[in-house]
Scaffold this motif. Structure first.
Motif, mmCIF file in Angstrom:
data_model
loop_
_atom_site.group_PDB
_atom_site.id
_atom_site.type_symbol
_atom_site.label_atom_id
_atom_site.label_comp_id
_atom_site.label_asym_id
_atom_site.label_seq_id
_atom_site.Cartn_x
_atom_site.Cartn_y
_atom_site.Cartn_z
ATOM 1 N N GLY A 183 0.786 -1.382 0.026
ATOM 2 C CA GLY A 183 -0.176 0.219 0.052
ATOM 3 C C GLY A 183 0.897 1.262 0.015
ATOM 4 N N GLU A 184 2.070 1.148 0.004
ATOM 5 C CA GLU A 184 2.893 2.496 0.179
ATOM 6 C C GLU A 184 3.558 2.541 -1.230
ATOM 7 O OE1 GLU A 184 3.465 4.690 2.743
ATOM 8 O OE2 GLU A 184 1.817 3.238 3.973
ATOM 9 N N LEU A 185 3.521 3.856 -1.577
ATOM 10 C CA LEU A 185 4.381 4.117 -3.042
ATOM 11 C C LEU A 185 5.857 4.062 -3.000
ATOM 12 C CD1 LEU A 185 3.735 5.283 -5.795
ATOM 13 C CD2 LEU A 185 4.239 7.751 -4.655
ATOM 14 N N VAL A 186 6.171 3.332 -3.861
ATOM 15 C CA VAL A 186 7.660 2.885 -4.010
ATOM 16 C C VAL A 186 8.325 3.815 -5.083
ATOM 17 C CG1 VAL A 186 9.413 1.308 -4.549
ATOM 18 C CG2 VAL A 186 7.291 0.581 -3.232
ATOM 19 N N ALA A 187 9.451 4.662 -4.627
ATOM 20 C CA ALA A 187 10.089 5.413 -5.523
ATOM 21 C C ALA A 187 11.077 4.644 -6.537
ATOM 22 C CB ALA A 187 10.571 6.516 -4.925
ATOM 23 N N LEU A 188 10.994 4.528 -7.825
ATOM 24 C CA LEU A 188 11.705 3.890 -8.643
ATOM 25 C C LEU A 188 12.417 4.862 -9.564
ATOM 26 C CD1 LEU A 188 9.826 0.305 -9.413
ATOM 27 C CD2 LEU A 188 11.471 0.857 -7.557
ATOM 28 N N ALA A 189 13.567 4.661 -10.070
ATOM 29 C CA ALA A 189 14.280 5.138 -11.052
ATOM 30 C C ALA A 189 13.681 4.753 -12.115
ATOM 31 C CB ALA A 189 15.808 5.091 -11.008
ATOM 32 N N PRO A 190 13.849 5.531 -13.326
ATOM 33 C CA PRO A 190 13.368 4.960 -14.942
ATOM 34 C C PRO A 190 13.660 3.635 -15.113
ATOM 35 C CG PRO A 190 13.997 7.477 -14.949
ATOM 36 C CD PRO A 190 14.485 6.986 -13.482
ATOM 37 N N THR A 191 15.029 3.381 -15.097
ATOM 38 C CA THR A 191 15.468 1.994 -15.407
ATOM 39 C C THR A 191 14.813 0.960 -14.617
ATOM 40 O OG1 THR A 191 17.570 3.072 -16.289
ATOM 41 C CG2 THR A 191 17.687 0.536 -16.097
ATOM 42 N N GLU A 192 14.909 0.989 -13.187
ATOM 43 C CA GLU A 192 14.351 0.270 -12.164
ATOM 44 C C GLU A 192 12.866 -0.126 -12.684
ATOM 45 O OE1 GLU A 192 16.971 1.687 -8.460
ATOM 46 O OE2 GLU A 192 14.894 2.223 -8.658
ATOM 47 N N LEU A 193 11.922 1.039 -12.951
ATOM 48 C CA LEU A 193 10.661 0.873 -13.344
ATOM 49 C C LEU A 193 10.620 0.060 -14.767
ATOM 50 C CD1 LEU A 193 7.727 1.321 -13.135
ATOM 51 C CD2 LEU A 193 8.140 3.834 -14.062
ATOM 52 N N ARG A 194 11.318 0.303 -15.556
ATOM 53 C CA ARG A 194 11.299 -0.362 -16.920
ATOM 54 C C ARG A 194 11.498 -2.101 -16.656
ATOM 55 N NH1 ARG A 194 12.206 2.357 -22.391
ATOM 56 N NH2 ARG A 194 12.351 -0.087 -22.975
ATOM 57 N N LEU A 195 12.767 -2.153 -15.901
ATOM 58 C CA LEU A 195 13.012 -3.432 -15.513
ATOM 59 C C LEU A 195 11.828 -4.292 -14.921
ATOM 60 C CD1 LEU A 195 15.319 -5.475 -15.468
ATOM 61 C CD2 LEU A 195 15.819 -4.709 -13.179
ATOM 62 N N LEU A 196 11.329 -3.355 -13.754
ATOM 63 C CA LEU A 196 10.143 -4.288 -13.308
ATOM 64 C C LEU A 196 8.929 -4.747 -14.129
ATOM 65 C CD1 LEU A 196 8.755 -5.194 -10.607
ATOM 66 C CD2 LEU A 196 8.155 -2.775 -10.005
ATOM 67 N N LEU A 197 8.494 -3.596 -15.123
ATOM 68 C CA LEU A 197 7.551 -3.759 -15.915
ATOM 69 C C LEU A 197 7.958 -4.964 -16.974
ATOM 70 C CD1 LEU A 197 6.642 -0.006 -16.859
ATOM 71 C CD2 LEU A 197 5.153 -1.786 -15.490
ATOM 72 N N GLU A 198 9.115 -4.999 -17.247
ATOM 73 C CA GLU A 198 9.659 -6.145 -18.148
ATOM 74 C C GLU A 198 9.276 -7.484 -17.572
ATOM 75 O OE1 GLU A 198 11.185 -7.849 -21.646
ATOM 76 O OE2 GLU A 198 10.339 -5.918 -21.068
ATOM 77 N N PHE A 199 9.799 -7.750 -16.253
ATOM 78 C CA PHE A 199 9.434 -8.611 -15.477
ATOM 79 C C PHE A 199 7.887 -8.883 -15.372
ATOM 80 C CE2 PHE A 199 13.737 -8.195 -13.383
ATOM 81 C CZ PHE A 199 14.193 -9.605 -13.875
ATOM 82 N N ALA A 200 7.275 -7.827 -15.078
ATOM 83 C CA ALA A 200 5.632 -8.250 -14.680
ATOM 84 C C ALA A 200 4.983 -8.549 -16.068
ATOM 85 C CB ALA A 200 5.273 -6.682 -14.279
ATOM 86 N N ALA A 201 5.503 -8.219 -17.149
ATOM 87 C CA ALA A 201 4.844 -8.608 -18.489
ATOM 88 C C ALA A 201 5.225 -10.173 -18.841
ATOM 89 C CB ALA A 201 5.351 -7.720 -19.676
ATOM 90 N N HIS A 202 5.899 -10.579 -18.038
ATOM 91 C CA HIS A 202 6.446 -12.351 -18.149
ATOM 92 C C HIS A 202 6.496 -12.815 -16.923
ATOM 93 C CE1 HIS A 202 8.133 -9.830 -21.654
ATOM 94 N NE2 HIS A 202 7.526 -11.037 -22.443
ATOM 95 N N PRO A 203 5.496 -12.815 -15.931
ATOM 96 C CA PRO A 203 5.379 -13.374 -14.533
ATOM 97 C C PRO A 203 5.975 -14.895 -14.712
ATOM 98 C CG PRO A 203 3.405 -12.915 -15.247
ATOM 99 C CD PRO A 203 3.992 -12.318 -16.275
ATOM 100 N N GLY A 204 6.648 -15.207 -13.835
ATOM 101 C CA GLY A 204 7.014 -16.571 -13.623
ATOM 102 C C GLY A 204 7.753 -17.318 -14.817
#
Length: 256
Positions: A183-204
């Motif tokens: 529930g708490e907002l996480v501050a991510l740098a642009p590259t960290e956000l892109r990396l997380l979104l890449e993982f989230a697009a291919h979970p598991g």
């Protein structure tokens, strides 16, 4: 960053010849350049002006590039490109751990430097397409509709529905580009956000380092995979150490 305004780059480099040559080379490509010859002067320019990207040398008098990078990261997610004279593993790792997005080894070819700068700027301004909406109740790796709010309903006269991906206590707003942990907002740098979104697009699914370099760092070649490893470490500290799993000999995957 306005589409019509020139990109502004802050160069912090103590060698005057290198500093001037870098500034002139980047100005020929249409960039607006501000320069500083030491870390403290660079920090003051960063705090008093607007810059779209920072180019920092590792070896600086007074406050070195690593310390400067850490100070900047306390308040900013602006793209940071580190420069190392030797390309020593310690310099590279220290810079990336301090929050830098990428690094180059001096002397650097102007075309290579500009390609890295363009890649960083694309990462800082990208907008991925919203994920498909799953009408089922939230579960690990599922998406749910977010309540309509006036601040995101109208864009160019069209109705846009925001969605949120859930992975345990981790929630990713794919349209608003916001990440929440418990529930708490996480501050991510642009590259960290892109990396997380890449993982989230291919979970598991296991993603190897080379594909992450191409898809997240926008490299058209297989670059230094230490960049990936260090960014994964930074991301783990922010979203939970157990959220991204290392698959030895292959790469990483986001736990469902």
């Amino acid at each position: 960053m306005s589409a019509s305004a020139p990109v502004t780059i802050l160069i912090v480099e103590d060698d005057e010849v290198i500093r001037r040559s870098l500034a002139m080379a980047l100005e020929r490509y249409g960039y607006r350049v501000t320069v500083a010859g030491d870390g403290l002067s660079g920090l003051e320019l960063f705090r008093t002006g607007h810059h779209d990207l920072l180019l920092l040398d590792v070896m600086l008098p007074g406050l070195d590039g690593i310390g400067l990078c850490r100070r900047i990261r306390e308040t900013s997610t602006d793209p940071i490109l580190m420069m190392s004279a030797r390309g020593d593993a310690l310099d590279v790792v220290s810079g990336l751990e301090a929050g830098a997005d990428d690094y180059v080894v001096k002397p650097v070819d102007t075309a290579v430097l500009v390609a890295r700068i363009r890649s960083l700027l694309r990462r800082a301004t990208f907008a991925p397409a919203p994920a498909p909406v799953d009408p089922v109740a939230p579960a690990a790796g599922s998406t749910v509709r977010l309540p309509d709010r006036p601040d995101h309903l109208e864009q160019g006269g069209q109705h846009h529905q925001r969605t949120r991906l859930h992975f345990g206590d981790l929630a990713i707003d794919t349209a608003g580009l916001e990440v929440y942990r418990a529930g708490e907002l996480v501050a991510l740098a642009p590259t960290e956000l892109r990396l997380l979104l890449e993982f989230a697009a291919h979970p598991g699914i296991v993603l190897d380092r080379q594909s992450l370099l191409r898809n997240v760092w926008d490299y058209g070649w297989d670059g230094d995979t230490r960049v990936v490893d260090l960014c994964v470490q930074r991301l783990r500290k922010k979203i939970g150490a157990d959220r991204i799993e290392t698959v030895r000999g292959f790469g990483y995957k986001l736990r469902r």
